[in-house]
Design a protein around this motif. Structure first.
Motif, PDB file in Angstrom:
ATOM      1  N   GLY A 112      52.077  40.466  32.394  1.00 29.11           N
ATOM      2  CA  GLY A 112      52.356  41.347  33.807  1.00 29.11           C
ATOM      3  C   GLY A 112      52.923  40.300  34.964  1.00 29.11           C
ATOM      4  N   GLN A 113      52.906  40.837  36.014  1.00 30.54           N
ATOM      5  CA  GLN A 113      53.115  40.220  37.087  1.00 30.54           C
ATOM      6  C   GLN A 113      52.067  39.756  38.000  1.00 30.54           C
ATOM      7  OE1 GLN A 113      56.771  41.973  39.282  1.00 30.54           O
ATOM      8  NE2 GLN A 113      56.351  43.785  38.238  1.00 30.54           N
ATOM      9  N   ALA A 114      52.258  38.735  38.604  1.00 30.95           N
ATOM     10  CA  ALA A 114      51.251  38.024  39.462  1.00 30.95           C
ATOM     11  C   ALA A 114      51.791  37.936  40.883  1.00 30.95           C
ATOM     12  CB  ALA A 114      51.125  36.479  38.990  1.00 30.95           C
ATOM     13  N   ALA A 115      50.697  38.718  41.884  1.00 22.10           N
ATOM     14  CA  ALA A 115      50.830  38.624  43.225  1.00 22.10           C
ATOM     15  C   ALA A 115      49.513  39.032  43.812  1.00 22.10           C
ATOM     16  CB  ALA A 115      52.103  39.435  43.669  1.00 22.10           C
ATOM     17  N   PRO A 116      49.167  38.450  45.018  1.00 20.93           N
ATOM     18  CA  PRO A 116      48.048  38.972  45.770  1.00 20.93           C
ATOM     19  C   PRO A 116      48.163  40.140  46.112  1.00 20.93           C
ATOM     20  CG  PRO A 116      48.308  36.576  46.335  1.00 20.93           C
ATOM     21  CD  PRO A 116      49.613  37.069  45.681  1.00 20.93           C
ATOM     22  N   GLY A 117      47.259  41.133  45.875  1.00 19.86           N
ATOM     23  CA  GLY A 117      47.448  42.411  46.524  1.00 19.86           C
ATOM     24  C   GLY A 117      47.774  43.275  45.496  1.00 19.86           C
ATOM     25  N   LEU A 118      48.593  42.974  44.434  1.00 21.05           N
ATOM     26  CA  LEU A 118      49.357  43.539  43.450  1.00 21.05           C
ATOM     27  C   LEU A 118      48.390  44.359  42.238  1.00 21.05           C
ATOM     28  CD1 LEU A 118      51.911  45.030  42.450  1.00 21.05           C
ATOM     29  CD2 LEU A 118      52.658  42.773  41.303  1.00 21.05           C
ATOM     30  N   TRP A 119      47.938  45.579  42.368  1.00 22.07           N
ATOM     31  CA  TRP A 119      46.900  45.896  41.379  1.00 22.07           C
ATOM     32  C   TRP A 119      47.561  46.612  40.471  1.00 22.07           C
ATOM     33  CZ3 TRP A 119      41.785  44.496  41.354  1.00 22.07           C
ATOM     34  CH2 TRP A 119      41.322  43.853  42.655  1.00 22.07           C
ATOM     35  N   GLN A 120      47.385  46.166  39.127  1.00 23.45           N
ATOM     36  CA  GLN A 120      48.029  47.236  38.150  1.00 23.45           C
ATOM     37  C   GLN A 120      47.068  47.534  37.192  1.00 23.45           C
ATOM     38  OE1 GLN A 120      51.034  43.757  36.628  1.00 23.45           O
ATOM     39  NE2 GLN A 120      49.677  42.654  37.858  1.00 23.45           N
ATOM     40  N   PRO A 121      47.256  48.775  36.228  1.00 22.04           N
ATOM     41  CA  PRO A 121      46.677  49.550  35.405  1.00 22.04           C
ATOM     42  C   PRO A 121      46.133  48.534  34.501  1.00 22.04           C
ATOM     43  CG  PRO A 121      48.607  50.747  35.983  1.00 22.04           C
ATOM     44  CD  PRO A 121      48.728  49.468  36.507  1.00 22.04           C
ATOM     45  N   ILE A 122      44.750  48.507  34.055  1.00 26.38           N
ATOM     46  CA  ILE A 122      44.328  47.446  32.840  1.00 26.38           C
ATOM     47  C   ILE A 122      44.954  48.375  31.690  1.00 26.38           C
ATOM     48  CG2 ILE A 122      42.301  46.794  31.636  1.00 26.38           C
ATOM     49  CD1 ILE A 122      41.040  46.519  34.185  1.00 26.38           C
ATOM     50  N   MET A 123      44.798  49.495  31.613  1.00 27.01           N
ATOM     51  CA  MET A 123      45.182  50.366  30.128  1.00 27.01           C
ATOM     52  C   MET A 123      46.352  51.235  30.787  1.00 27.01           C
ATOM     53  SD  MET A 123      42.781  49.673  28.329  1.00 27.01           S
ATOM     54  CE  MET A 123      43.085  50.833  26.978  1.00 27.01           C
ATOM     55  N   THR A 124      47.386  51.022  29.942  1.00 25.86           N
ATOM     56  CA  THR A 124      48.654  51.662  30.115  1.00 25.86           C
ATOM     57  C   THR A 124      49.248  52.172  28.597  1.00 25.86           C
ATOM     58  OG1 THR A 124      50.983  51.386  30.830  1.00 25.86           O
ATOM     59  CG2 THR A 124      49.760  49.605  30.102  1.00 25.86           C
ATOM     60  N   GLU A 125      50.150  53.119  28.751  1.00 28.78           N
ATOM     61  CA  GLU A 125      50.637  53.706  27.658  1.00 28.78           C
ATOM     62  C   GLU A 125      52.168  52.904  27.600  1.00 28.78           C
ATOM     63  OE1 GLU A 125      50.946  58.130  27.641  1.00 28.78           O
ATOM     64  OE2 GLU A 125      48.647  58.117  27.493  1.00 28.78           O
ATOM     65  N   ASP A 126      52.451  52.079  28.389  1.00 28.23           N
ATOM     66  CA  ASP A 126      53.585  51.413  28.508  1.00 28.23           C
ATOM     67  C   ASP A 126      53.755  50.653  27.277  1.00 28.23           C
ATOM     68  OD1 ASP A 126      54.671  52.896  30.593  1.00 28.23           O
ATOM     69  OD2 ASP A 126      54.107  51.181  31.968  1.00 28.23           O
ATOM     70  N   PRO A 127      55.008  50.379  26.587  1.00 28.05           N
ATOM     71  CA  PRO A 127      54.989  49.349  25.558  1.00 28.05           C
ATOM     72  C   PRO A 127      54.555  47.798  26.134  1.00 28.05           C
ATOM     73  CG  PRO A 127      57.137  49.887  26.390  1.00 28.05           C
ATOM     74  CD  PRO A 127      56.293  50.741  27.036  1.00 28.05           C
ATOM     75  N   ARG A 187      41.215  39.658  39.029  1.00 27.79           N
ATOM     76  CA  ARG A 187      40.208  40.305  39.394  1.00 27.79           C
ATOM     77  C   ARG A 187      40.098  41.813  39.053  1.00 27.79           C
ATOM     78  NH1 ARG A 187      39.535  40.474  45.869  1.00 27.79           N
ATOM     79  NH2 ARG A 187      41.790  40.738  45.754  1.00 27.79           N
ATOM     80  N   ILE A 188      39.033  42.310  38.892  1.00 29.97           N
ATOM     81  CA  ILE A 188      39.149  43.748  38.354  1.00 29.97           C
ATOM     82  C   ILE A 188      38.447  44.659  39.210  1.00 29.97           C
ATOM     83  CG2 ILE A 188      38.658  45.251  36.401  1.00 29.97           C
ATOM     84  CD1 ILE A 188      38.687  43.068  34.560  1.00 29.97           C
ATOM     85  N   ASP A 189      39.097  45.733  39.673  1.00 27.76           N
ATOM     86  CA  ASP A 189      38.373  46.923  40.319  1.00 27.76           C
ATOM     87  C   ASP A 189      38.603  48.024  39.634  1.00 27.76           C
ATOM     88  OD1 ASP A 189      37.606  48.357  42.368  1.00 27.76           O
ATOM     89  OD2 ASP A 189      39.044  47.908  43.848  1.00 27.76           O
ATOM     90  N   GLY A 190      37.709  48.725  39.031  1.00 28.39           N
ATOM     91  CA  GLY A 190      37.557  49.810  38.272  1.00 28.39           C
ATOM     92  C   GLY A 190      38.569  49.746  37.002  1.00 28.39           C
ATOM     93  N   GLU A 191      39.545  50.405  37.172  1.00 30.43           N
ATOM     94  CA  GLU A 191      40.577  50.461  35.983  1.00 30.43           C
ATOM     95  C   GLU A 191      41.952  49.665  36.316  1.00 30.43           C
ATOM     96  OE1 GLU A 191      41.177  54.552  34.835  1.00 30.43           O
ATOM     97  OE2 GLU A 191      39.364  54.824  34.071  1.00 30.43           O
ATOM     98  N   LYS A 192      41.699  48.991  37.301  1.00 34.34           N
ATOM     99  CA  LYS A 192      43.186  48.035  37.806  1.00 34.34           C
ATOM    100  C   LYS A 192      42.748  46.342  37.935  1.00 34.34           C
ATOM    101  CE  LYS A 192      44.913  51.835  40.491  1.00 34.34           C
ATOM    102  NZ  LYS A 192      45.563  52.175  41.953  1.00 34.34           N
ATOM    103  N   LEU A 193      43.631  45.641  37.664  1.00 37.72           N
ATOM    104  CA  LEU A 193      43.524  44.302  37.694  1.00 37.72           C
ATOM    105  C   LEU A 193      44.530  43.620  38.701  1.00 37.72           C
ATOM    106  CD1 LEU A 193      43.215  42.301  34.558  1.00 37.72           C
ATOM    107  CD2 LEU A 193      45.145  41.895  36.093  1.00 37.72           C
ATOM    108  N   GLU A 194      44.066  42.752  39.450  1.00 36.64           N
ATOM    109  CA  GLU A 194      45.043  42.018  40.309  1.00 36.64           C
ATOM    110  C   GLU A 194      45.045  40.616  39.601  1.00 36.64           C
ATOM    111  OE1 GLU A 194      44.940  40.312  44.957  1.00 36.64           O
ATOM    112  OE2 GLU A 194      43.379  39.678  43.436  1.00 36.64           O
TER     113      GLU A 194
END
Length: 262
Positions: A112-127, A187-194
């Motif tokens: 995935g991508q790396a950037a402070p403040g960029l929160w991405q879903p941990i679980m995704t249906e994307d390939p 860092r993990i916040d709920g279902e999102k990851l930074e």
């Protein structure tokens, strides 16, 4: 969020990261030789590198450490690859691949991508995206286990926006993490990851820090490593600036779904 690039990273476009794996501090270098070959004075190089002439004198004489930041800064000013500055017979010069083609290639996950403040879903249906990289990178050679793509200016002194960083698992053979390593911290916040890339440092009191690799005003402050919230997942071993890869020499890699099947 920027577009994720899944182009193949050929060995000639992959730059092993100076640091613990290359031990550049104390290595001989070619700053003066390259400068003189260009017909430049120290003052001209200082101007191009946006520093003082006295700093160039210290760097050329070995009176100042040639850090990763200085290496990249001087390489940009001199219009050469960072590897060309290092005086090491194992590092090819000119247009030769930085890694021998004989090492082969392998597929690793583009995490995935790396950037402070960029929160991405941990679980995704994307390939799941995979990218093809050299099987071994660095000196001595190690294997990359995953890749992240830099997004934004948070690492602009070393890793440009859009570049790929090749990482070894922090709990693998390259570990454990040492002060001075460039790392991927999560860092993990709920279902999102930074996810961010920074320099890992341990101060005299034993406190752990994520040190910025940027001169951008929003990304100059170091962050403490909170063991309860922050996990260091990888150690950076190489970088590929995919913006420099000619379109005609790159191809799309495979995209597979979560079960891992093509």
């Amino acid at each position: 969020m920027g577009k994720i690039s899944t182009r193949k990273l050929y060995p000639k476009w992959v730059m092993p990261i100076p640091g613990r794996l290359l031990h550049i501090e104390g290595m001989m270098h070619r700053i003066r030789t390259i400068r003189e070959n260009k017909g430049w004075s120290r003052r001209q190089l200082a101007s191009a590198a946006e520093t003082s002439e006295s700093q160039i004198v210290k760097l050329e004489r070995g009176e100042r450490r040639l850090t990763v930041e200085w290496l990249n800064r001087l390489a940009k000013a001199l219009d050469v690859l960072p590897a060309e500055i290092i005086e090491d017979e194992n590092i090819p010069r000119g247009n030769q691949p930085l890694i021998n083609e004989d090492v082969g290639m392998k597929r690793v996950v583009l995490a995935g991508q790396a950037a402070p403040g960029l929160w991405q879903p941990i679980m995704t249906e994307d390939p799941v995206h995979y990218v093809t990289v050299p099987s071994f990178v660095g000196f001595p050679p190690v294997q990359a286990d995953f890749v992240v793509q830099i997004s934004g200016p948070a690492t602009n002194l070393v890793y440009p926006d859009g570049s790929h960083v090749l990482c070894a698992n922090a709990d693998g053979p390259v570990g454990p993490v040492r002060s001075g390593d460039h790392v991927v911290a999560e860092r993990i916040d709920g279902e999102k990851l930074e996810r961010r890339v920074a320099e890992y440092r341990v101060d005299e009191m034993g406190n752990e820090w994520l040190w910025p690799l940027s001169d951008h005003r929003d990304h100059k402050a170091p962050l403490p490593v909170d063991s309860g919230e922050t996990r260091i997942s990888g150690i950076v071993v190489a970088m590929a600036d995919i913006r420099a890869v000619p379109r005609g020499t790159a191809r799309q890699t495979h995209k597979v779904h979560g079960d891992g099947n093509l």
